[in-house]
Design a protein around this motif. Structure first.
Motif, PDB file in Angstrom:
ATOM      1  N   ALA A 139      43.267  36.376  49.194  1.00 17.27           N
ATOM      2  CA  ALA A 139      44.390  37.192  48.728  1.00 17.27           C
ATOM      3  C   ALA A 139      43.911  38.331  47.835  1.00 17.27           C
ATOM      4  O   ALA A 139      44.342  39.486  47.987  1.00 17.27           O
ATOM      5  N   ALA A 140      43.003  38.022  46.910  1.00 21.18           N
ATOM      6  CA  ALA A 140      42.496  39.044  45.986  1.00 21.18           C
ATOM      7  C   ALA A 140      41.648  40.083  46.713  1.00 21.18           C
ATOM      8  O   ALA A 140      41.692  41.273  46.395  1.00 21.18           O
ATOM      9  N   PHE A 141      40.866  39.628  47.686  1.00 19.53           N
ATOM     10  CA  PHE A 141      40.023  40.542  48.462  1.00 19.53           C
ATOM     11  C   PHE A 141      40.887  41.524  49.251  1.00 19.53           C
ATOM     12  O   PHE A 141      40.629  42.735  49.248  1.00 19.53           O
ATOM     13  N   LEU A 142      41.933  41.024  49.907  1.00 20.03           N
ATOM     14  CA  LEU A 142      42.824  41.905  50.665  1.00 20.03           C
ATOM     15  C   LEU A 142      43.493  42.926  49.750  1.00 20.03           C
ATOM     16  O   LEU A 142      43.611  44.108  50.095  1.00 20.03           O
ATOM     17  N   PHE A 143      43.923  42.462  48.582  1.00 20.87           N
ATOM     18  CA  PHE A 143      44.538  43.386  47.623  1.00 20.87           C
ATOM     19  C   PHE A 143      43.549  44.467  47.187  1.00 20.87           C
ATOM     20  O   PHE A 143      43.908  45.647  47.096  1.00 20.87           O
ATOM     21  N   SER A 144      42.304  44.071  46.925  1.00 21.56           N
ATOM     22  CA  SER A 144      41.305  45.020  46.425  1.00 21.56           C
ATOM     23  C   SER A 144      40.989  46.121  47.427  1.00 21.56           C
ATOM     24  O   SER A 144      40.464  47.172  47.042  1.00 21.56           O
ATOM     25  N   LEU A 145      41.306  45.906  48.690  1.00 18.41           N
ATOM     26  CA  LEU A 145      41.014  46.902  49.712  1.00 18.41           C
ATOM     27  C   LEU A 145      42.042  48.020  49.771  1.00 18.41           C
ATOM     28  O   LEU A 145      41.751  49.095  50.305  1.00 18.41           O
ATOM     29  N   ILE A 146      43.231  47.814  49.210  1.00 14.50           N
ATOM     30  CA  ILE A 146      44.315  48.778  49.390  1.00 14.50           C
ATOM     31  C   ILE A 146      44.694  49.494  48.094  1.00 14.50           C
ATOM     32  O   ILE A 146      45.733  50.159  48.039  1.00 14.50           O
ATOM     33  N   VAL A 147      43.859  49.381  47.070  1.00 15.93           N
ATOM     34  CA  VAL A 147      44.151  50.045  45.792  1.00 15.93           C
ATOM     35  C   VAL A 147      43.005  50.977  45.417  1.00 15.93           C
ATOM     36  O   VAL A 147      41.896  50.866  45.926  1.00 15.93           O
ATOM     37  N   HIS A 148      43.324  51.897  44.527  1.00 22.37           N
ATOM     38  CA  HIS A 148      42.272  52.693  43.892  1.00 22.37           C
ATOM     39  C   HIS A 148      41.595  51.770  42.879  1.00 22.37           C
ATOM     40  O   HIS A 148      42.170  51.439  41.849  1.00 22.37           O
ATOM     41  N   GLN A 149      40.394  51.367  43.164  1.00 21.17           N
ATOM     42  CA  GLN A 149      39.788  50.249  42.454  1.00 21.17           C
ATOM     43  C   GLN A 149      39.354  50.610  41.036  1.00 21.17           C
ATOM     44  O   GLN A 149      38.797  51.678  40.785  1.00 21.17           O
ATOM     45  N   ASN A 150      39.642  49.714  40.120  1.00 25.46           N
ATOM     46  CA  ASN A 150      38.940  49.627  38.837  1.00 25.46           C
ATOM     47  C   ASN A 150      38.939  48.151  38.445  1.00 25.46           C
ATOM     48  O   ASN A 150      39.606  47.324  39.075  1.00 25.46           O
ATOM     49  N   ILE A 151      38.176  47.817  37.431  1.00 21.26           N
ATOM     50  CA  ILE A 151      37.986  46.403  37.083  1.00 21.26           C
ATOM     51  C   ILE A 151      39.302  45.732  36.735  1.00 21.26           C
ATOM     52  O   ILE A 151      39.570  44.595  37.130  1.00 21.26           O
ATOM     53  N   ASN A 152      40.161  46.432  35.995  1.00 22.88           N
ATOM     54  CA  ASN A 152      41.423  45.822  35.575  1.00 22.88           C
ATOM     55  C   ASN A 152      42.297  45.460  36.767  1.00 22.88           C
ATOM     56  O   ASN A 152      42.951  44.415  36.769  1.00 22.88           O
ATOM     57  N   ARG A 153      42.316  46.322  37.776  1.00 20.37           N
ATOM     58  CA  ARG A 153      43.197  46.095  38.919  1.00 20.37           C
ATOM     59  C   ARG A 153      42.715  44.957  39.801  1.00 20.37           C
ATOM     60  O   ARG A 153      43.517  44.261  40.409  1.00 20.37           O
ATOM     61  N   ILE A 154      41.410  44.781  39.908  1.00 21.61           N
ATOM     62  CA  ILE A 154      40.901  43.765  40.842  1.00 21.61           C
ATOM     63  C   ILE A 154      40.307  42.565  40.106  1.00 21.61           C
ATOM     64  O   ILE A 154      39.552  41.789  40.689  1.00 21.61           O
ATOM     65  N   ASN A 155      40.666  42.393  38.828  1.00 21.16           N
ATOM     66  CA  ASN A 155      40.088  41.274  38.069  1.00 21.16           C
ATOM     67  C   ASN A 155      40.514  39.907  38.605  1.00 21.16           C
ATOM     68  O   ASN A 155      39.875  38.901  38.300  1.00 21.16           O
ATOM     69  N   VAL A 156      41.567  39.855  39.412  1.00 21.70           N
ATOM     70  CA  VAL A 156      41.994  38.593  40.009  1.00 21.70           C
ATOM     71  C   VAL A 156      40.973  38.055  41.010  1.00 21.70           C
ATOM     72  O   VAL A 156      41.089  36.913  41.468  1.00 21.70           O
ATOM     73  N   LEU A 157      39.973  38.858  41.341  1.00 22.24           N
ATOM     74  CA  LEU A 157      38.947  38.453  42.312  1.00 22.24           C
ATOM     75  C   LEU A 157      37.820  37.652  41.680  1.00 22.24           C
ATOM     76  O   LEU A 157      37.096  36.932  42.376  1.00 22.24           O
ATOM     77  N   PHE A 158      37.662  37.727  40.366  1.00 25.73           N
ATOM     78  CA  PHE A 158      36.380  37.350  39.768  1.00 25.73           C
ATOM     79  C   PHE A 158      36.187  35.862  39.485  1.00 25.73           C
ATOM     80  O   PHE A 158      35.066  35.378  39.475  1.00 25.73           O
ATOM     81  N   ILE A 159      37.259  35.114  39.229  1.00 24.17           N
ATOM     82  CA  ILE A 159      37.081  33.673  39.033  1.00 24.17           C
ATOM     83  C   ILE A 159      36.638  32.993  40.331  1.00 24.17           C
ATOM     84  O   ILE A 159      35.739  32.139  40.298  1.00 24.17           O
ATOM     85  N   PRO A 160      37.201  33.346  41.497  1.00 19.99           N
ATOM     86  CA  PRO A 160      36.612  32.813  42.737  1.00 19.99           C
ATOM     87  C   PRO A 160      35.145  33.194  42.912  1.00 19.99           C
ATOM     88  O   PRO A 160      34.363  32.404  43.458  1.00 19.99           O
ATOM     89  N   VAL A 161      34.759  34.371  42.449  1.00 23.06           N
ATOM     90  CA  VAL A 161      33.344  34.778  42.518  1.00 23.06           C
ATOM     91  C   VAL A 161      32.484  33.814  41.706  1.00 23.06           C
ATOM     92  O   VAL A 161      31.416  33.369  42.156  1.00 23.06           O
ATOM     93  N   VAL A 162      32.939  33.481  40.496  1.00 23.04           N
ATOM     94  CA  VAL A 162      32.213  32.525  39.661  1.00 23.04           C
ATOM     95  C   VAL A 162      32.112  31.177  40.376  1.00 23.04           C
ATOM     96  O   VAL A 162      31.057  30.527  40.374  1.00 23.04           O
ATOM     97  N   TYR A 163      33.192  30.771  41.008  1.00 25.74           N
ATOM     98  CA  TYR A 163      33.195  29.503  41.742  1.00 25.74           C
ATOM     99  C   TYR A 163      32.172  29.499  42.868  1.00 25.74           C
ATOM    100  O   TYR A 163      31.422  28.530  43.041  1.00 25.74           O
ATOM    101  N   PHE A 164      32.111  30.572  43.632  1.00 26.44           N
ATOM    102  CA  PHE A 164      31.163  30.628  44.748  1.00 26.44           C
ATOM    103  C   PHE A 164      29.720  30.573  44.258  1.00 26.44           C
ATOM    104  O   PHE A 164      28.869  29.952  44.890  1.00 26.44           O
ATOM    105  N   VAL A 165      29.434  31.222  43.135  1.00 28.48           N
ATOM    106  CA  VAL A 165      28.084  31.143  42.563  1.00 28.48           C
ATOM    107  C   VAL A 165      27.761  29.700  42.186  1.00 28.48           C
ATOM    108  O   VAL A 165      26.648  29.210  42.436  1.00 28.48           O
TER     109      VAL A 165
END
Length: 560
Positions: free
Chosen positions: A371-397
């Motif tokens: 869900a977060a990845f799909l959202f990040s593709l359709i916005v003008h990206q900055n860290i605040n807007r796509i921060n919902v992506l990062f906890i899954p990133v920590v999990y995958f690591v």
């Protein structure tokens, strides 16, 4: 740090290759397994991790980041005004969604901070404290979630990674409306998984409440949460984790909590009259931010989506300094050199999730990431807007590290040592004088103190530099209002904006405060006034003037 990243990443790639090819596995010993499964070890480990988390997020909270970001000042002033007067700076009584600059800001953090300001008094520490506490709590909740969905070692690793993740530390230390969004989603996901496992209705209801509450943080949740819930609910229904009754009750909770927000958007989208009641108000914004946030559906849409994919890889692999308030070059989200582990962990998690087998519950994090990845593709990206992506990133690591632990324990130990060494370098950099000075320039360090001092002087008018007169000051009128404790009515009854209908409104003046500087500040017409300016303005004033310095800003007044 560049060479450290390259060398560490190279080692990790070699480690993953060895772990994948060597047939004879060397996992941790049974004795070690018994140790990490013991209750005593769990209590000690989590206590230590939480102490580290609290220290990294609470020490010098009011001084680092130095100064006050313009969005902090906007939300902070409204929080103070709500706590003390029950209205925001625009005069709305307990607004469902505050107008703020004009295009609004998420109400969740405003109301959370107003509670702490009401209890502790108005200070930068009190304003930032809710976010810091949410950051510490999220480390514990991630551990509890991973303990339920994976194994104990992955849970420990995930909690430790989140505790020392650069993005998480930085975002926990300043109060932006977008910053709590991933934390509330994490809390909601924990109770959803708990409901899947224990079949308790209250777990689903609490999850539903938290998912709905997250909608009051930032606009990213309007897309991420619905997509995420659709995936989660389909999965839960297929596996028979949730009953129809539980689903309906949870839906009712979601709707009840989201109704005020829905009313707000209906009023604004269809330009209906505002609502004012004794309990709350539903205001109209001056503009909607959809065009400035989302990609335009034009001929360049597809190419911009492809660019966003590249930007995401750049962010996770090698991100240049563009958002110093969110990330430090060379460290990134959860350390640059862990990128191969992220790819490995993501692959393993999605592989398990699509099989619909086992009790790993990888579907939960995979749904969030999707869900977060799909959202990040359709916005003008900055860290605040796509921060919902990062906890899954920590999990995958963490999943990637667990893969090494199951196959080559020595290699896993080396990776953990590299991460702890990198976290030490990050802490040294973040709390060091160099970063403090850099972020202080971005966050206008000294301006608030200068404004408060100028306000205390017995002068006719306070002139302050702001964005339209000096680009180094952004939203200075709000910083002044926050530090000087200006009553809301003094502001909204007298304010003059450059543009009343703009998405971001900047004040020309209000009450006795002016944000348009005179061409000749030394003219006799201004001898009874006081000026708040960047320090390099000092050369324009002669010996007739008193000049007080506050970091990069000065207060100038003619001696009486």
């Amino acid at each position: 740090m560049v060479y450290f990243n390259y060398i560490s990443m190279g080692l990790i790639c070699v480690f993953i290759l060895i772990a994948a090819l060597v047939k004879k596995k060397r996992p941790f010993s049974e004795r070690f397994d018994r140790l990490i499964e013991s209750r005593r070890f769990e209590i000690i480990f989590i206590a230590v991790v939480l102490i580290i988390s609290a220290a990294l997020r609470l020490i010098a909270l009011s001084d680092l980041p130095a100064g006050m970001n313009q969005d902090e000042a906007s939300i902070g002033y409204d929080s103070w005004a709500i706590a003390n007067y029950g209205v925001d700076r625009n005069g709305y009584h307990n607004p469902v969604y505050p107008v703020a600059w004009g295009a609004g800001h998420g109400p969740f953090y405003m109301y959370a901070a107003s509670l702490f300001i009401k209890i502790l008094g108005n200070s930068l520490f009190a304003y930032r404290l809710p976010q810091a506490l949410l950051g510490v709590l999220s480390v514990l909740v991630l551990y509890l979630l991973l303990k339920k969905t994976t194994n104990r070692f992955t849970a420990y690793t995930g909690a430790l990674l989140l505790a020392v993740a650069p993005w998480h530390i930085i975002s926990s230390r300043w109060g932006l409306d977008a910053n709590p969004a991933p934390f509330l989603i994490l809390f909601a996901l924990y109770f959803f998984v708990k409901g899947c496992q224990d079949k308790k209705t209250w777990s689903y209801l609490l999850s539903a409440a938290l998912f709905s509450l997250s909608l009051y943080t930032y606009a990213s949740t309007y897309i991420v949460v619905p997509i995420m819930l659709v995936i989660l609910l389909i999965y839960a229904l297929v596996r028979r984790y949730i009953t129809l009754k539980q689903l309906l009750l949870s839906g009712v909770v979601c709707i009840v909590i989201a109704v005020p927000l829905a009313m707000f958007w209906i009023i604004n989208l269809f330009k209906l009259p505002e609502i004012h009641t004794a309990l709350f108000s539903v205001p109209r914004l001056t503009a909607l931010r959809s065009n400035s946030v989302f990609l335009s559906l034009d001929k360049d849409f597809l190419s911009n989506v492809i660019k966003n994919i590249g930007s995401l890889f750049s962010l996770l692999f090698s991100y240049p300094v563009r958002e110093l308030h969110n990330i430090i070059d060379g460290f990134n989200i959860v350390y640059v050199f862990t990128f191969p582990l992220l790819l490995l962990g993501g692959f393993l998690s999605f592989k398990r999730a699509v099989k619909l087998k086992g009790e790993h519950f990888d579907f939960a994090m995979c749904a969030w990431f999707t869900a977060a990845f799909l959202f990040s593709l359709i916005v003008h990206q900055n860290i605040n807007r796509i921060n919902v992506l990062f906890i899954p990133v920590v999990y995958f690591v963490a999943v990637g590290i667990n893969f090494l632990a199951n196959r080559q324990r020595e290699l896993c130990a080396v990776v953990l040592c590299l991460i702890m060494a990198a976290s030490g370098l990050f802490v040294h950099t973040y709390f060091g004088t160099g970063y403090r000075q850099q972020i202080g320039q971005q966050f206008m360090h000294g301006f608030g103190e200068a404004a408060r001092y100028a306000d205390s002087l017995d002068r006719n008018t306070v002139y302050c530099a702001d964005l339209y007169t000096d680009g180094r000051v952004n939203g200075g009128y709000l910083v002044l209002m926050y530090y000087c404790g200006v009553e809301p009515s003094r502001f909204y009854s007298t304010v003059q904006y450059y543009n009343d209908t703009a998405e971001f409104r900047f004040a020309k003046s209000f009450d006795r405060y002016q944000f348009v500087l005179p061409q000749d500040m030394t003219a006799d017409a201004y001898k009874d006034d006081v000026f708040v300016l960047p320090a390099d303005y000092a050369s324009r004033f002669d010996s007739r003037y008193n000049i007080e310095r506050f970091d990069s800003f000065i207060v100038v007044s003619r001696a009486k």
